[in-house]
Design a protein around this motif. Sequence first.
Motif, PDB file in Angstrom:
ATOM      1  N   UNK A 412       0.834  -1.212   0.000  1.00 45.06           N
ATOM      2  CA  UNK A 412       0.000   0.000   0.000  1.00 45.06           C
ATOM      3  C   UNK A 412       0.865   1.256   0.000  1.00 45.06           C
ATOM      4  N   UNK A 413       0.493   2.197  -0.849  1.00 42.40           N
ATOM      5  CA  UNK A 413       1.147   3.500  -0.859  1.00 42.40           C
ATOM      6  C   UNK A 413       2.471   3.555  -1.575  1.00 42.40           C
ATOM      7  N   UNK A 414       2.850   2.493  -2.308  1.00 48.84           N
ATOM      8  CA  UNK A 414       4.179   2.485  -2.929  1.00 48.84           C
ATOM      9  C   UNK A 414       4.162   2.949  -4.379  1.00 48.84           C
ATOM     10  N   UNK A 415       2.983   3.012  -5.004  1.00 48.65           N
ATOM     11  CA  UNK A 415       2.915   3.366  -6.421  1.00 48.65           C
ATOM     12  C   UNK A 415       2.533   4.837  -6.591  1.00 48.65           C
ATOM     13  N   UNK A 416       3.438   5.675  -7.079  1.00 49.92           N
ATOM     14  CA  UNK A 416       3.072   7.072  -7.353  1.00 49.92           C
ATOM     15  C   UNK A 416       2.181   7.164  -8.576  1.00 49.92           C
ATOM     16  N   UNK A 417       1.410   8.233  -8.666  1.00 51.29           N
ATOM     17  CA  UNK A 417       0.443   8.373  -9.740  1.00 51.29           C
ATOM     18  C   UNK A 417       1.055   8.490 -11.124  1.00 51.29           C
ATOM     19  N   UNK A 418       2.305   8.942 -11.225  1.00 53.44           N
ATOM     20  CA  UNK A 418       2.916   9.122 -12.543  1.00 53.44           C
ATOM     21  C   UNK A 418       3.481   7.825 -13.121  1.00 53.44           C
ATOM     22  N   UNK A 419       3.453   6.740 -12.358  1.00 53.74           N
ATOM     23  CA  UNK A 419       3.937   5.454 -12.851  1.00 53.74           C
ATOM     24  C   UNK A 419       2.854   4.821 -13.725  1.00 53.74           C
ATOM     25  N   UNK A 420       3.209   4.355 -14.917  1.00 51.25           N
ATOM     26  CA  UNK A 420       2.243   3.789 -15.858  1.00 51.25           C
ATOM     27  C   UNK A 420       1.999   2.310 -15.585  1.00 51.25           C
ATOM     28  N   UNK A 421       0.739   1.897 -15.586  1.00 49.56           N
ATOM     29  CA  UNK A 421       0.435   0.461 -15.617  1.00 49.56           C
ATOM     30  C   UNK A 421       0.655  -0.028 -17.044  1.00 49.56           C
ATOM     31  N   UNK A 422       1.316  -1.161 -17.204  1.00 48.85           N
ATOM     32  CA  UNK A 422       1.620  -1.669 -18.540  1.00 48.85           C
ATOM     33  C   UNK A 422       0.518  -2.603 -19.026  1.00 48.85           C
ATOM     34  N   UNK A 423       0.692  -3.146 -20.228  1.00 46.64           N
ATOM     35  CA  UNK A 423      -0.370  -3.925 -20.881  1.00 46.64           C
ATOM     36  C   UNK A 423      -0.700  -5.203 -20.131  1.00 46.64           C
ATOM     37  N   UNK A 424       0.300  -5.859 -19.554  1.00 47.06           N
ATOM     38  CA  UNK A 424       0.097  -7.177 -18.973  1.00 47.06           C
ATOM     39  C   UNK A 424       0.309  -7.176 -17.455  1.00 47.06           C
ATOM     40  N   UNK A 425       1.544  -6.949 -17.041  1.00 49.08           N
ATOM     41  CA  UNK A 425       1.835  -6.988 -15.603  1.00 49.08           C
ATOM     42  C   UNK A 425       3.025  -6.086 -15.350  1.00 49.08           C
ATOM     43  N   UNK A 426       2.850  -5.097 -14.515  1.00 48.02           N
ATOM     44  CA  UNK A 426       3.977  -4.254 -14.174  1.00 48.02           C
ATOM     45  C   UNK A 426       3.681  -2.779 -14.336  1.00 48.02           C
ATOM     46  N   UNK A 427       4.721  -1.979 -14.086  1.00 50.08           N
ATOM     47  CA  UNK A 427       4.601  -0.524 -14.096  1.00 50.08           C
ATOM     48  C   UNK A 427       5.836   0.063 -14.766  1.00 50.08           C
ATOM     49  N   UNK A 428       5.634   1.128 -15.519  1.00 48.00           N
ATOM     50  CA  UNK A 428       6.714   1.755 -16.261  1.00 48.00           C
ATOM     51  C   UNK A 428       6.829   3.227 -15.894  1.00 48.00           C
ATOM     52  N   UNK A 429       8.040   3.635 -15.525  1.00 42.32           N
ATOM     53  CA  UNK A 429       8.364   5.059 -15.436  1.00 42.32           C
ATOM     54  C   UNK A 429       9.011   5.436 -16.758  1.00 42.32           C
ATOM     55  N   UNK A 430       8.464   6.434 -17.428  1.00 46.01           N
ATOM     56  CA  UNK A 430       9.047   6.894 -18.680  1.00 46.01           C
ATOM     57  C   UNK A 430      10.048   8.007 -18.405  1.00 46.01           C
ATOM     58  N   UNK A 431      11.098   8.113 -19.214  1.00 44.04           N
ATOM     59  CA  UNK A 431      12.119   9.135 -18.964  1.00 44.04           C
ATOM     60  C   UNK A 431      11.518  10.532 -18.924  1.00 44.04           C
ATOM     61  N   UNK A 432      11.916  11.278 -17.908  1.00 43.42           N
ATOM     62  CA  UNK A 432      11.477  12.653 -17.798  1.00 43.42           C
ATOM     63  C   UNK A 432      10.217  12.849 -16.993  1.00 43.42           C
ATOM     64  N   UNK A 433       9.380  11.829 -16.854  1.00 48.39           N
ATOM     65  CA  UNK A 433       8.188  11.978 -16.022  1.00 48.39           C
ATOM     66  C   UNK A 433       8.631  12.103 -14.569  1.00 48.39           C
ATOM     67  N   UNK A 434       8.201  13.162 -13.927  1.00 52.47           N
ATOM     68  CA  UNK A 434       8.661  13.482 -12.573  1.00 52.47           C
ATOM     69  C   UNK A 434      10.178  13.685 -12.559  1.00 52.47           C
ATOM     70  N   UNK A 435      10.745  13.948 -13.741  1.00 54.39           N
ATOM     71  CA  UNK A 435      12.186  14.180 -13.918  1.00 54.39           C
ATOM     72  C   UNK A 435      13.024  12.988 -13.465  1.00 54.39           C
TER      73      UNK A 435
END
Length: 449
Positions: A412-435
């Motif tokens: 609980x509380x570990x996923x920030x809102x700017x982290x993307x949910x991916x198509x299948x399983x997991x989360x992606x931070x894209x370069x530059x988001x939240x720097x």
Amino acid sequence: MSRGGGRAEPGAASRACAARAVAAVLGAGATLDAALGAPDLQQLAPADRSQARALAYGALRWHHRHRRLLALLLDRPLPGRDRLLEALLSVGLFQLLDERQPDYAAVSATVAATRLLGRPRLAGVVNASLRRLQRERAQLLAEALADEQARSSHPAWLIARLRRDWPGDWPRILEAAQQSPPLWLRVNQTRLAPEAGLARLREAGIEAAPGPVPGALRLARALPVADIPGFAAGEFSVQDAASQLAAPLLGASPGMRVLDACAAPGGKACHVLEQAGGDLDLLALDADDARLGRVRENLARLALPATTLRADATTPAAWWDGQPFDRILLDAPCSGTGVIRRHPDIKILRRETDIGPMARRQRQLLEALWPLLRPGGRLLYATCSILHEENDDVVAGFLADHTEAAAAEPPAGTLPGWLRCTRHAGWQALPGEADTDGLYYALMTRRTG
């Protein structure tokens, strides 16, 4: 070119060193970090050494643009694919095109560098090319930047991959990769609270701000770690904010047995230990002894307990004692496409043909380490790639082939809102988001029963 008494023109030595480093990447396939460790650069005065590093990074960051410009500037192709001349010209072009670089002596110092490089006959080519850019800058740039590779300063294969994988984001990803990254710190919360860490920096006159992850602080300008108060004492560590998500996602509790399978340089292992107050039975594994030395240095600086072992994570029979792990962190070797802003040489060194073998290696690591996880335990798969083939596709394929494996809910509380949910399983931070850098995470659990 030199001045009276044989004294080299100011700035020539830093440009020569930068050109040698860039040429080592272009011609010998060296990483930029390794090339910048050359003895000639270490012998420069601190200000010149800093300038050489900035010029080398800038030249490689924009080298695809520079290659197109050189095709327009030169009457004939570079002789014998002369990497040293190409590198020196790239350094010169960067100086003239980057608004932050003073260009009042850029041409003369770059021309003078030909003598230091043992290539004085090339002085005329360098001088003519750079002077022409000064005269015809607008026209030459307009023609060069009509080419997509030059405009984005990325190879065509990577542009195509990003367009396919991130159809709504690829232009912004390319733009973010061209920016100089900030310096992120992680506050060691076993020593002081994040607010106290911020105050400690500000008292020393260092401008900083809280980041998008608890305990992450962004410095307004990069500093040598020796100038950061409390760094040597273990109060701070250098770690990108997106990398600081690994420890909370793994969720290791005091007393657990933990494996960090590809641990170097040790930032994530140390953070995992910090979050558990040091009360873990943690094994930090890496196949490279020199890189494992970095892990030991970080553990010692932070006064954290762990066992370190040089070993190949794909062959646990050679090192595993048979006792299962409660948590496994697999920060898998990857293309590094999420950290290009920190390592612009990746655009030169990486090939599209590398990605398939890397994905197979990542799957091999997952297959080898999964049996070491106890039922009910959790494995966190991480990469610094933004390509689906190394991330979602690897994890989705693994889950499909292992009925005893399942995607796990994050603490609980570990996923920030700017982290993307991916198509299948997991989360992606894209370069530059939240720097931050571009990182991928997938959390899996081993079913019980």
